[in-house]
Design an enzyme around this catalytic site. Structure first.
Site, PDB file in Angstrom:
ATOM      1  N   CYS A   1      -8.058 -79.815  12.928  1.00 54.84           N
ATOM      2  CA  CYS A   1      -9.107 -78.880  13.333  1.00 54.84           C
ATOM      3  C   CYS A   1     -10.417 -79.630  13.351  1.00 54.84           C
ATOM      4  O   CYS A   1     -10.647 -80.490  12.502  1.00 54.84           O
ATOM      5  CB  CYS A   1      -9.170 -77.735  12.344  1.00 54.84           C
ATOM      6  SG  CYS A   1     -10.613 -76.729  12.564  1.00 54.84           S
TER       7      CYS A   1
ATOM      8  N   LYS B   1     -14.362 -60.758  15.207  1.00 55.41           N
ATOM      9  CA  LYS B   1     -13.128 -61.507  15.454  1.00 55.41           C
ATOM     10  C   LYS B   1     -12.404 -61.787  14.144  1.00 55.41           C
ATOM     11  O   LYS B   1     -11.194 -61.623  14.033  1.00 55.41           O
ATOM     12  CB  LYS B   1     -13.476 -62.835  16.145  1.00 55.41           C
ATOM     13  CG  LYS B   1     -12.348 -63.840  16.156  1.00 55.41           C
ATOM     14  CD  LYS B   1     -12.778 -65.155  16.763  1.00 55.41           C
ATOM     15  CE  LYS B   1     -13.440 -66.129  15.803  1.00 55.41           C
ATOM     16  NZ  LYS B   1     -12.508 -66.856  14.922  1.00 55.41           N
ATOM     17  N   ASN B   2     -13.163 -62.220  13.134  1.00 55.13           N
ATOM     18  CA  ASN B   2     -12.526 -62.630  11.874  1.00 55.13           C
ATOM     19  C   ASN B   2     -11.973 -61.456  11.082  1.00 55.13           C
ATOM     20  O   ASN B   2     -11.206 -61.649  10.145  1.00 55.13           O
ATOM     21  CB  ASN B   2     -13.508 -63.424  11.005  1.00 55.13           C
ATOM     22  CG  ASN B   2     -13.724 -64.827  11.551  1.00 55.13           C
ATOM     23  OD1 ASN B   2     -13.075 -65.223  12.523  1.00 55.13           O
ATOM     24  ND2 ASN B   2     -14.634 -65.565  10.931  1.00 55.13           N
TER      25      ASN B   2
ATOM     26  N   ASP C   1     -20.390 -69.982   8.802  1.00 51.86           N
ATOM     27  CA  ASP C   1     -20.318 -69.733  10.244  1.00 51.86           C
ATOM     28  C   ASP C   1     -21.691 -69.518  10.885  1.00 51.86           C
ATOM     29  O   ASP C   1     -21.774 -69.335  12.102  1.00 51.86           O
ATOM     30  CB  ASP C   1     -19.418 -68.523  10.536  1.00 51.86           C
ATOM     31  CG  ASP C   1     -17.943 -68.856  10.361  1.00 51.86           C
ATOM     32  OD1 ASP C   1     -17.616 -70.029  10.162  1.00 51.86           O
ATOM     33  OD2 ASP C   1     -17.112 -67.924  10.427  1.00 51.86           O
TER      34      ASP C   1
ATOM     35  N   ARG D   1     -13.910 -68.051  22.514  1.00 55.21           N
ATOM     36  CA  ARG D   1     -13.025 -67.653  21.409  1.00 55.21           C
ATOM     37  C   ARG D   1     -13.732 -66.656  20.488  1.00 55.21           C
ATOM     38  O   ARG D   1     -13.067 -65.886  19.797  1.00 55.21           O
ATOM     39  CB  ARG D   1     -12.629 -68.871  20.578  1.00 55.21           C
ATOM     40  CG  ARG D   1     -11.730 -69.841  21.315  1.00 55.21           C
ATOM     41  CD  ARG D   1     -11.233 -70.913  20.380  1.00 55.21           C
ATOM     42  NE  ARG D   1     -10.730 -70.304  19.158  1.00 55.21           N
ATOM     43  CZ  ARG D   1     -10.679 -70.906  17.968  1.00 55.21           C
ATOM     44  NH1 ARG D   1     -11.085 -72.136  17.852  1.00 55.21           N
ATOM     45  NH2 ARG D   1     -10.206 -70.282  16.934  1.00 55.21           N
TER      46      ARG D   1
ATOM     47  N   ARG E   1      -8.695 -78.598   6.779  1.00 56.98           N
ATOM     48  CA  ARG E   1      -8.269 -77.203   6.638  1.00 56.98           C
ATOM     49  C   ARG E   1      -6.774 -77.038   6.337  1.00 56.98           C
ATOM     50  O   ARG E   1      -6.027 -76.488   7.146  1.00 56.98           O
ATOM     51  CB  ARG E   1      -8.651 -76.391   7.890  1.00 56.98           C
ATOM     52  CG  ARG E   1     -10.133 -76.304   8.065  1.00 56.98           C
ATOM     53  CD  ARG E   1     -10.499 -75.540   9.299  1.00 56.98           C
ATOM     54  NE  ARG E   1     -10.792 -74.148   9.011  1.00 56.98           N
ATOM     55  CZ  ARG E   1     -11.168 -73.267   9.936  1.00 56.98           C
ATOM     56  NH1 ARG E   1     -11.270 -73.629  11.180  1.00 56.98           N
ATOM     57  NH2 ARG E   1     -11.439 -72.030   9.619  1.00 56.98           N
TER      58      ARG E   1
HETATM   59  C1  UD1 Z   1     -12.231 -68.138   7.691  1.00 61.61           C
HETATM   60  C2  UD1 Z   1     -12.916 -67.798   8.992  1.00 61.61           C
HETATM   61  C3  UD1 Z   1     -13.864 -68.930   9.391  1.00 61.61           C
HETATM   62  C4  UD1 Z   1     -14.845 -69.208   8.268  1.00 61.61           C
HETATM   63  C5  UD1 Z   1     -14.110 -69.455   6.952  1.00 61.61           C
HETATM   64  C6  UD1 Z   1     -15.046 -69.589   5.761  1.00 61.61           C
HETATM   65  C7  UD1 Z   1     -11.260 -66.435  10.103  1.00 61.61           C
HETATM   66  C8  UD1 Z   1     -10.290 -66.282  11.222  1.00 61.61           C
HETATM   67  N1  UD1 Z   1     -11.903 -67.613  10.016  1.00 61.61           N
HETATM   68  O1  UD1 Z   1     -11.455 -69.318   7.911  1.00 61.61           O
HETATM   69  O2  UD1 Z   1     -14.565 -68.523  10.566  1.00 61.61           O
HETATM   70  O3  UD1 Z   1     -15.603 -70.371   8.582  1.00 61.61           O
HETATM   71  O4  UD1 Z   1     -13.219 -68.365   6.677  1.00 61.61           O
HETATM   72  O5  UD1 Z   1     -15.858 -68.452   5.643  1.00 61.61           O
HETATM   73  O6  UD1 Z   1     -11.486 -65.524   9.333  1.00 61.61           O
HETATM   74  N2  UD1 Z   1      -8.638 -74.411   2.215  1.00 61.61           N
HETATM   75  C9  UD1 Z   1      -7.722 -75.208   1.583  1.00 61.61           C
HETATM   76  N3  UD1 Z   1      -6.431 -74.746   1.463  1.00 61.61           N
HETATM   77  C10 UD1 Z   1      -6.042 -73.543   1.958  1.00 61.61           C
HETATM   78  C11 UD1 Z   1      -6.983 -72.739   2.599  1.00 61.61           C
HETATM   79  C12 UD1 Z   1      -8.282 -73.190   2.723  1.00 61.61           C
HETATM   80  O7  UD1 Z   1      -8.044 -76.303   1.120  1.00 61.61           O
HETATM   81  O8  UD1 Z   1      -4.857 -73.197   1.829  1.00 61.61           O
HETATM   82  C13 UD1 Z   1     -10.042 -74.885   2.342  1.00 61.61           C
HETATM   83  C14 UD1 Z   1     -10.504 -75.049   3.776  1.00 61.61           C
HETATM   84  O9  UD1 Z   1     -10.159 -76.307   4.273  1.00 61.61           O
HETATM   85  C15 UD1 Z   1     -11.995 -74.866   3.636  1.00 61.61           C
HETATM   86  C16 UD1 Z   1     -12.119 -73.824   2.512  1.00 61.61           C
HETATM   87  O10 UD1 Z   1     -10.873 -73.865   1.827  1.00 61.61           O
HETATM   88  O11 UD1 Z   1     -12.594 -76.058   3.225  1.00 61.61           O
HETATM   89  C17 UD1 Z   1     -12.370 -72.409   2.971  1.00 61.61           C
HETATM   90  O12 UD1 Z   1     -11.434 -72.053   3.957  1.00 61.61           O
HETATM   91  P1  UD1 Z   1     -10.991 -70.550   4.234  1.00 61.61           P
HETATM   92  O13 UD1 Z   1     -11.900 -69.627   3.517  1.00 61.61           O
HETATM   93  O14 UD1 Z   1      -9.524 -70.449   3.955  1.00 61.61           O
HETATM   94  O15 UD1 Z   1     -11.243 -70.442   5.774  1.00 61.61           O
HETATM   95  P2  UD1 Z   1     -10.347 -69.748   6.865  1.00 61.61           P
HETATM   96  O16 UD1 Z   1      -9.680 -68.544   6.312  1.00 61.61           O
HETATM   97  O17 UD1 Z   1      -9.515 -70.764   7.559  1.00 61.61           O
END
Ligand code: UD1
Length: 425
Positions: free
Chosen positions: A121, A22-23, A311, A403, A126
């Site tokens: 969330c 999915k990711n 995850d 999901r 996030r």
């Molecule tokens: C993706 C995955 C999710 C997984 C996560 C970490 C998808 C669709 N989802 O989520 O399943 O758990 O990677 O491996 O691929 N953050 C910020 N600012 C930002 C972006 C992120 O502070 O602009 C923080 C987030 O709150 C979190 C950390 O960075 O604490 C990592 O998040 P991120 O790697 O961006 O996760 P996702 O891409 O949302």
């Protein structure tokens, strides 16, 4: 609303085909917006999030063609030649945070995009600040108003350097996609190296992008004026594979997980090996069983790839709840990802949370109970616990599971689990 009912105590044995991730699929689908020519993706999983992303793309004006033989993964062709709307509305974005991945491709190709902020969330705040800062660095002007991010780059994006202060999977994907159509060179430093990011990079290259450093934490992208048609298979779902590996172990069973590419789960499999699992590569995937020494408590810390994935944190906690000895599980990626603890405790697990760490003291057995799924991975930890528990477990709010896990009750049921989906009365 559906619920899943499991009678615990049955040993799992058999073969499970691991679906496409999915990711990986969600950013790949968003990447179709970068080109006026069609992108065909194969090995797509049948999941609610895939339907949500399809709907989002369709309302932008992408035509979507789906071919499903009902057996292996789906094939979908996304033709973004007729995009006529660059607004991603709240109603779709709030359902799935990954919707924010359309921001980079839309502003890169059309010079404008208006995307709803994803909102709260269950597993933490996030924010999307890195997505915004990165696109600003590429020359986009971004305003936040009325719950929307409005990005403008009427003369196109301009290649630049961006250093991620910490690793973000989504922000790396958004910026890498945007940079493909920016003028000149972009260097992304401290980029995420997750296999799903690498899969996206390979697809972008197949579409004509110029990306160096794929698989490393520094991505160098030379912008091109347009991308072309391509076909790409979605990488296998390492989180689904890890989840079933733990399901096999907690029941003292043995599963052959087919379609798992080597190397995607090295860190997780090394730790699970220390916990007593026997894991070996086979010609078609990976065989997992519980070794004769039984389950042992181990310490686990989540980290960006190639570390132990966040995850799989909830699932490993379920496994450790019946291990011999204690386990310290530390979550470093998300600040509120222990929502499964009270539910596991209702089944008899002995878990104490101290800040970002949870001390799990193994108990002799878990007991079936009525529990509630709080997020996607928390739901699968409850499934793992229920498979080993004595008696019946009823898991509510299983829409979270739908999901991210394709046909989970069918896959587990075919391997000996007593599991059924019923309508809540
Ligand atoms: C993706 C995955 C999710 C997984 C996560 C970490 C998808 C669709 N989802 O989520 O399943 O758990 O990677 O491996 O691929 N953050 C910020 N600012 C930002 C972006 C992120 O502070 O602009 C923080 C987030 O709150 C979190 C950390 O960075 O604490 C990592 O998040 P991120 O790697 O961006 O996760 P996702 O891409 O949302």
């Amino acid at each position: 609303m559906d619920q899943i009912v499991i009678q615990g105590g049955n040993r799992l044995s058999g073969e499970i085909r691991i679906s496409g991730a999915k990711n990986a699929a969600l950013p790949l689908m968003a990447a179709s917006l970068l080109s006026a020519e069609p992108l065909t993706l194969t090995n797509l999983p049948r999941l609610a999030d895939i339907s949500t992303m399809s709907k989002l793309l369709e309302q932008h004006g992408v035509s979507v063609l789906e071919v499903d033989d009902g057996k292996s993964g789906m094939t979908m062709t996304f033709d973004a030649g007729g995009v006529d709307n660059t607004v991603a509305p709240y109603d779709l974005v709030r359902r799935m945070r990954a919707s924010v991945l359309v921001l980079g491709p839309l502003v890169a190709r059309f010079g404008e995009a208006k995307v709803s902020l994803p909102g709260g969330c269950a597993i933490g705040t996030r924010p999307v600040d890195l997505h915004i800062r990165g696109l600003e660095q590429l020359g986009a002007e971004i305003e936040l108003e009325g719950g929307y991010m409005t990005a403008r780059a009427p003369n196109g994006l301009i290649g630049s350097k961006f250093v991620f202060p910490f690793v973000s999977v989504g922000a790396t994907e958004n910026l890498m996609m945007a940079a493909c159509l920016a003028r000149g060179e972009t260097v992304l430093t401290n980029a995420a190296r997750e296999p799903e990011v690498t899969d996206l990079a390979h697809c972008l290259v197949a579409m004509g992008a110029k990306i160096d450093g794929i698989g490393s934490d520094t991505l160098t992208i030379q912008g091109v004026t347009s991308l072309h048609a391509a076909q790409h298979p979605v990488v296998c779902d390492r989180i689904e594979a890890g989840t079933y590996a733990m399901a096999a172990a907690i029941t003292g069973g043995e599963l052959e997980l087919t379609g798992v590419s080597p190397g995607l789960l090295d860190a997780a499999f090394k730790m699970l090996g220390e916990a007593g699992l026997e894991i070996e590569d086979t010609p078609t995937g990976t065989r997992v069983s519980l070794g004769s020494g039984g389950l042992k408590g181990i310490d686990v810390m989540t980290e960006p790839f190639p570390g132990f994935p966040t995850d799989l944190q909830a699932q490993v906690m379920a496994l450790m709840s019946v291990a011999d000895g204690a386990a310290m599980i530390t979550e470093t990626i998300f600040e509120n990802r222990f929502m499964h603890v009270p539910e596991l405790s209702r089944m008899g697990a002995n878990v104490n949370v101290h800040g970002a760490s949870a001390m799990v003291r193994g108990v002799d057995h878990l007991t079936g109970a009525e529990v509630m799924a709080t997020d996607l991975r928390a739901s699968s930890s409850l499934i793992i616990a229920a498979l080993a528990a004595r008696g019946e477990t009823v898991i509510r709010r299983v829409y979270h599971l739908d999901r991210g896990y394709e046909r989970i009750e069918e896959k587990l049921g075919a391997c000996g689990a007593v599991i059924e989906r019923v309508q809540e009365t």
